[in-house]
Write a protein that holds these residues in place. Structure first.
Motif, PDB file in Angstrom:
ATOM      1  N   GLN A 243       0.848  -1.195   0.000  1.00 43.63           N
ATOM      2  CA  GLN A 243       0.000   0.000   0.000  1.00 43.63           C
ATOM      3  C   GLN A 243       0.886   1.247   0.000  1.00 43.63           C
ATOM      4  OE1 GLN A 243      -3.294  -0.181  -0.303  1.00 43.63           O
ATOM      5  NE2 GLN A 243      -3.257  -2.397  -0.189  1.00 43.63           N
ATOM      6  N   PRO A 244       1.598   1.516  -1.088  1.00 45.51           N
ATOM      7  CA  PRO A 244       2.565   2.620  -1.076  1.00 45.51           C
ATOM      8  C   PRO A 244       1.969   3.995  -0.787  1.00 45.51           C
ATOM      9  CG  PRO A 244       2.447   1.562  -3.244  1.00 45.51           C
ATOM     10  CD  PRO A 244       1.564   0.794  -2.345  1.00 45.51           C
ATOM     11  N   ALA A 245       0.693   4.198  -1.059  1.00 49.92           N
ATOM     12  CA  ALA A 245       0.082   5.503  -0.788  1.00 49.92           C
ATOM     13  C   ALA A 245      -0.332   5.664   0.670  1.00 49.92           C
ATOM     14  CB  ALA A 245      -1.138   5.708  -1.680  1.00 49.92           C
ATOM     15  N   CYS A 246      -0.314   4.575   1.419  1.00 48.27           N
ATOM     16  CA  CYS A 246      -0.767   4.589   2.811  1.00 48.27           C
ATOM     17  C   CYS A 246       0.419   4.810   3.743  1.00 48.27           C
ATOM     18  CB  CYS A 246      -1.441   3.259   3.136  1.00 48.27           C
ATOM     19  SG  CYS A 246      -1.913   3.054   4.859  1.00 48.27           S
ATOM     20  N   PRO A 247       0.440   5.922   4.471  1.00 51.55           N
ATOM     21  CA  PRO A 247       1.519   6.094   5.439  1.00 51.55           C
ATOM     22  C   PRO A 247       1.459   5.005   6.518  1.00 51.55           C
ATOM     23  CG  PRO A 247       0.383   8.171   5.037  1.00 51.55           C
ATOM     24  CD  PRO A 247      -0.447   7.085   4.416  1.00 51.55           C
ATOM     25  N   VAL A 248       2.596   4.406   6.803  1.00 48.78           N
ATOM     26  CA  VAL A 248       2.698   3.354   7.818  1.00 48.78           C
ATOM     27  C   VAL A 248       3.837   3.728   8.760  1.00 48.78           C
ATOM     28  CG1 VAL A 248       3.113   0.900   8.253  1.00 48.78           C
ATOM     29  CG2 VAL A 248       1.902   1.600   6.175  1.00 48.78           C
ATOM     30  N   ALA A 249       3.595   3.578  10.052  1.00 46.90           N
ATOM     31  CA  ALA A 249       4.635   3.857  11.042  1.00 46.90           C
ATOM     32  C   ALA A 249       4.541   2.824  12.154  1.00 46.90           C
ATOM     33  CB  ALA A 249       4.477   5.267  11.612  1.00 46.90           C
ATOM     34  N   THR A 250       5.627   2.716  12.913  1.00 49.97           N
ATOM     35  CA  THR A 250       5.657   1.815  14.058  1.00 49.97           C
ATOM     36  C   THR A 250       5.851   2.617  15.334  1.00 49.97           C
ATOM     37  OG1 THR A 250       8.027   1.460  13.775  1.00 49.97           O
ATOM     38  CG2 THR A 250       6.552  -0.157  12.758  1.00 49.97           C
ATOM     39  N   ALA A 251       5.292   2.056  16.415  1.00 49.56           N
ATOM     40  CA  ALA A 251       5.426   2.664  17.735  1.00 49.56           C
ATOM     41  C   ALA A 251       5.599   1.528  18.730  1.00 49.56           C
ATOM     42  CB  ALA A 251       4.185   3.480  18.076  1.00 49.56           C
ATOM     43  N   TYR A 252       6.111   1.873  19.901  1.00 56.20           N
ATOM     44  CA  TYR A 252       6.363   0.854  20.924  1.00 56.20           C
ATOM     45  C   TYR A 252       5.978   1.397  22.284  1.00 56.20           C
ATOM     46  CZ  TYR A 252       8.727  -1.279  17.061  1.00 56.20           C
ATOM     47  OH  TYR A 252       8.986  -1.816  15.823  1.00 56.20           O
ATOM     48  N   LEU A 253       5.533   0.492  23.125  1.00 56.55           N
ATOM     49  CA  LEU A 253       5.117   0.867  24.473  1.00 56.55           C
ATOM     50  C   LEU A 253       6.308   1.159  25.383  1.00 56.55           C
ATOM     51  CD1 LEU A 253       2.275  -1.761  24.845  1.00 56.55           C
ATOM     52  CD2 LEU A 253       1.997   0.713  24.646  1.00 56.55           C
ATOM     53  N   SER A 254       7.442   0.526  25.105  1.00 53.74           N
ATOM     54  CA  SER A 254       8.632   0.721  25.943  1.00 53.74           C
ATOM     55  C   SER A 254       9.869   0.391  25.132  1.00 53.74           C
ATOM     56  CB  SER A 254       8.554  -0.184  27.179  1.00 53.74           C
ATOM     57  OG  SER A 254       8.592  -1.546  26.790  1.00 53.74           O
ATOM     58  N   GLY A 255      11.016   0.552  25.747  1.00 53.17           N
ATOM     59  CA  GLY A 255      12.267   0.130  25.128  1.00 53.17           C
ATOM     60  C   GLY A 255      13.032   1.197  24.400  1.00 53.17           C
ATOM     61  N   GLY A 256      12.536   2.420  24.384  1.00 56.31           N
ATOM     62  CA  GLY A 256      13.294   3.493  23.767  1.00 56.31           C
ATOM     63  C   GLY A 256      13.033   3.686  22.284  1.00 56.31           C
ATOM     64  N   GLN A 257      12.184   2.845  21.685  1.00 55.30           N
ATOM     65  CA  GLN A 257      11.841   3.069  20.277  1.00 55.30           C
ATOM     66  C   GLN A 257      10.776   4.159  20.200  1.00 55.30           C
ATOM     67  OE1 GLN A 257      11.688  -0.147  21.652  1.00 55.30           O
ATOM     68  NE2 GLN A 257      12.899  -1.506  20.391  1.00 55.30           N
TER      69      GLN A 257
END
Length: 140
Positions: free
Chosen positions: A46-60
């Motif tokens: 889905q190249p037109a769809c912005p995708v990101a990652t997030a994390y609850l902990s760990g410094g990411q």
């Protein structure tokens, strides 16, 4: 890269829609590799769809950082998916709803939705895990 599970990809209609995958997190950066791979696969499909990652902990990246990232790419609607193995437990039942409620308050003009449950509880994921487990046992 086609989706490996064989099902049809969901068609995202415009760049205003985005996906944020949120995982548990860990101080070990290798821990995030599977979540990042899921994000790359979604983005490739889905190249037109912005995708990101997030994390609850760990410094990411935090949820706020991931939301900012997709909004900077034009997102006005964001679906947050728990990239966790189980829908049981405090993270899915309490932590994520609280984080999402705070994000909705912070960005009232953005449609932010937390998809119920966890990706790891989806039947297709459970079937893939069972298949991988059996393949691992056969390989030894």
């Amino acid at each position: 890269m086609p989706l490996a599970y064989g099902g049809p990809p969901v068609r995202v209609v415009n760049v205003a829609q985005a996906i944020v995958l949120i995982g548990h997190g860990s101080p070990d950066p290798d821990w995030a590799a599977p979540v990042e791979e899921v994000a790359r696969t979604i983005q490739a499909n889905q190249p037109a769809c912005p995708v990101a990652t997030a994390y609850l902990s760990g410094g990411q990246a935090s949820l706020d950082q991931a939301l900012t990232q997709v909004m900077q790419r034009g997102a006005r609607e964001v679906t947050i998916l728990a990239c966790l193995l189980s829908a049981g437990g405090r993270h899915v039942k309490q932590d994520l709803p609280q984080l999402v409620a705070a994000a909705k308050h912070r960005w009232p003009d953005i449609a932010i939705t937390l998809q119920p449950g966890a990706l790891g509880s989806e039947p297709v994921v459970l079937a893939a895990l069972a298949s991988a487990a059996l393949a691992s046992v056969r390989a030894t």
